[in-house]
Design an enzyme around this catalytic site. Structure first.
Site, PDB file in Angstrom:
ATOM      1  N   ASP A  67       0.822  -1.221   0.000  1.00  0.00           N
ATOM      2  CA  ASP A  67       0.000   0.000   0.000  1.00  0.00           C
ATOM      3  C   ASP A  67       0.853   1.267   0.000  1.00  0.00           C
ATOM      4  O   ASP A  67       0.322   2.375   0.009  1.00  0.00           O
ATOM      5  CB  ASP A  67      -0.956   0.006   1.214  1.00  0.00           C
ATOM      6  N   GLY A  68       2.175   1.120   0.023  1.00  0.00           N
ATOM      7  CA  GLY A  68       3.050   2.285  -0.025  1.00  0.00           C
ATOM      8  C   GLY A  68       3.666   2.660   1.315  1.00  0.00           C
ATOM      9  O   GLY A  68       4.561   3.493   1.372  1.00  0.00           O
ATOM     10  N   GLU A  69       3.178   2.053   2.404  1.00  0.00           N
ATOM     11  CA  GLU A  69       3.779   2.373   3.712  1.00  0.00           C
ATOM     12  C   GLU A  69       5.239   1.941   3.735  1.00  0.00           C
ATOM     13  O   GLU A  69       5.609   0.932   3.121  1.00  0.00           O
ATOM     14  CB  GLU A  69       3.015   1.669   4.845  1.00  0.00           C
ATOM     15  N   GLN A 117      10.556  27.702   8.574  1.00  0.00           N
ATOM     16  CA  GLN A 117       9.345  28.026   9.344  1.00  0.00           C
ATOM     17  C   GLN A 117       9.699  27.890  10.824  1.00  0.00           C
ATOM     18  O   GLN A 117       9.308  26.945  11.488  1.00  0.00           O
ATOM     19  CB  GLN A 117       8.228  27.078   8.949  1.00  0.00           C
ATOM     20  N   HIS A 128      19.364  26.635   8.832  1.00  0.00           N
ATOM     21  CA  HIS A 128      18.928  27.947   8.346  1.00  0.00           C
ATOM     22  C   HIS A 128      19.052  29.016   9.429  1.00  0.00           C
ATOM     23  O   HIS A 128      19.417  30.158   9.151  1.00  0.00           O
ATOM     24  CB  HIS A 128      17.500  27.852   7.824  1.00  0.00           C
ATOM     25  N   LYS A 130      16.781  42.833   0.247  1.00  0.00           N
ATOM     26  CA  LYS A 130      15.780  42.062  -0.508  1.00  0.00           C
ATOM     27  C   LYS A 130      14.433  42.123   0.189  1.00  0.00           C
ATOM     28  O   LYS A 130      14.373  42.185   1.408  1.00  0.00           O
ATOM     29  CB  LYS A 130      16.252  40.613  -0.602  1.00  0.00           C
ATOM     30  N   ARG A 176      10.317  40.229  -0.078  1.00  0.00           N
ATOM     31  CA  ARG A 176       9.514  39.210  -0.754  1.00  0.00           C
ATOM     32  C   ARG A 176       8.108  39.745  -0.911  1.00  0.00           C
ATOM     33  O   ARG A 176       7.351  39.776   0.057  1.00  0.00           O
ATOM     34  CB  ARG A 176       9.499  37.918   0.065  1.00  0.00           C
ATOM     35  N   ASP A 188      24.817  32.075   0.221  1.00  0.00           N
ATOM     36  CA  ASP A 188      23.515  31.810   0.846  1.00  0.00           C
ATOM     37  C   ASP A 188      23.508  30.389   1.408  1.00  0.00           C
ATOM     38  O   ASP A 188      24.364  29.578   1.069  1.00  0.00           O
ATOM     39  CB  ASP A 188      22.390  31.996  -0.190  1.00  0.00           C
ATOM     40  N   ASP A 233      16.407  27.745  -3.432  1.00  0.00           N
ATOM     41  CA  ASP A 233      15.142  27.010  -3.581  1.00  0.00           C
ATOM     42  C   ASP A 233      14.626  27.246  -5.013  1.00  0.00           C
ATOM     43  O   ASP A 233      14.946  26.521  -5.940  1.00  0.00           O
ATOM     44  CB  ASP A 233      14.169  27.495  -2.507  1.00  0.00           C
TER      45      ASP A 233
HETATM   46  C1  R5P Z   1      16.119  32.786   2.909  1.00  0.00           C
HETATM   47  O1  R5P Z   1      16.064  33.233   4.043  1.00  0.00           O
HETATM   48  C2  R5P Z   1      17.136  31.765   2.507  1.00  0.00           C
HETATM   49  O2  R5P Z   1      18.374  32.014   3.115  1.00  0.00           O
HETATM   50  C3  R5P Z   1      17.318  31.716   1.000  1.00  0.00           C
HETATM   51  O3  R5P Z   1      17.767  32.979   0.546  1.00  0.00           O
HETATM   52  C4  R5P Z   1      16.016  31.379   0.323  1.00  0.00           C
HETATM   53  O4  R5P Z   1      15.445  30.228   0.896  1.00  0.00           O
HETATM   54  C5  R5P Z   1      16.230  31.155  -1.161  1.00  0.00           C
HETATM   55  O5  R5P Z   1      14.987  30.919  -1.735  1.00  0.00           O
HETATM   56  P1  R5P Z   1      14.748  31.164  -3.288  1.00  0.00           P
HETATM   57  O6  R5P Z   1      15.855  30.458  -4.025  1.00  0.00           O
HETATM   58  O7  R5P Z   1      13.394  30.556  -3.554  1.00  0.00           O
HETATM   59  O8  R5P Z   1      14.749  32.645  -3.513  1.00  0.00           O
END
Ligand code: R5P
Length: 314
Positions: A40-42, A99, A132, A195, A197, A221, A225
């Protein structure tokens, strides 16, 4: 710790390549274990040799899908119930770390919940890489070693020149990291990008703080992402007269069309680690992947021998 037993190396399916590289680096055979699926994927995990009284290291990065995290938890539970002496969760990329606070009404502190889950499963200590936010260590009530990837990058960037090169923080939160990086790579001066967002996954440069004209810029960095942050930052740096922009980042999540964005951008080169294994399947001229296996291997050896881990990167 008295009689720490032998080092036993285990991983989830996701971090298997890293496990094998660490095992080779340390000259220690893998602990016999398997991670399979029920119909079942477990997820079904089994450790196939005794770990009773031993020092077990379970390696798994925990970016999505959540099964990566679940594999880690199940493996930790399995070795706990098999009477391991100590269990270290080796989590090179710690998912949900962004988060880490209640910044809006009715949102969870996801990083804290994930820390609880890892601890409750039976983990004795955690080894991670470029968390992070440093304060995530405090989400655990067990020891957390947070490695910095600088030693991995140092050899690659050992020819920086304080007159020609500039380390750039792509946002205010990255300033401390950039400053530490610049210091370790020859006291190179730093600049900063302001920067914002406008919405999640979109980055907008408000201002470049520092004189970047005629400089070779190295954006530092922790995570790439969607790539918006570095691509927008590189654009602003070139518009402000930078001669060249390269990027160094520890965790390459490379979501959505990140690679395509990098390809079309002003960025000359992106240097990342293999903490997120997906990056190993990429073969791209602009992207250079460096292995974290020696760093993780050295840290495992030091934890086992009760030696200082911070001396690896100071
Ligand atoms: C933000 O606080 C992180 O240090 C990276 O700058 C962030 O996660 C990069 O995300 P993305 O590539 O989506 O801009």
């Amino acid at each position: 710790m008295t009689n720490p037993g032998e080092i036993k190396l285990i991983s989830g399916t996701h971090s298997r390549v890293l496990l094998e590289a660490v095992s080779k680096y340390l000259g220690i055979d893998l602990c016999d274990h398997e991670v399979t699926r029920f119909r079942d994927g477990e997820i079904r995990v089994q450790v196939k040799e005794s770990v009773r009284g031993h020092d077990v290291f379970v390696i798994q990065s925990t970016e999505p899908p959540s099964d990566n995290l679940l594999e880690l938890l199940l493996l930790v539970d399995a070795v706990k119930r098999a009477s391991a002496k100590r269990i270290t969760a080796v989590v090179p990329y710690f998912g949900y770390a962004r988060q880490d606070r209640k910044d809006q009404p009715r949102v969870p502190i996801s990083a804290k919940l994930i820390a609880n889950l890892i601890q409750v499963a039976g983990t004795s200590r955690v080894l991670s890489l470029d968390l992070h936010a440093d304060q995530i260590q405090g989400f655990f009530d067990i020891p957390v070693d947070n490695l910095y990837a600088t030693p991995v990058f140092k050899g690659y960037f050992d020819n920086l020149d304080a007159n020609e090169d500039l380390v750039v923080a792509p946002d205010v939160g990255a300033t401390k990291r950039a400053r530490a990086f610049a210091r370790r790579l020859g006291n190179v001066p730093i600049a900063l990008i302001d920067k914002r967002r406008p919405e999640p996954n979109k980055a907008e440069v408000v201002n470049v703080v520092g004189d970047v004209a005629g400089k070779r810029c190295l954006l530092v960095d922790d995570i790439i992402d969607t790539g918006s942050t570095i691509v927008e930052a590189a654009k602003a740096l070139i518009e402000n007269g930078a001669k060249e922009v390269r990027v160094v980042a520890t965790h390459a999540l490379f979501s959505d069309d990140c690679v395509e964005k990098i390809e079309k951008s002003e960025i000359a080169e992106v240097v990342v680690t293999d903490s997120v294994p997906r990056v190993l399947t990429l073969n791209h001229d602009k992207i250079k992947v460096l292995s974290i296996a020696p760093l993780i291997g050295d840290a495992i050896r030091r934890i086992h021998e009760e030696l200082s881990v911070s001396s690896l990167f100071i």
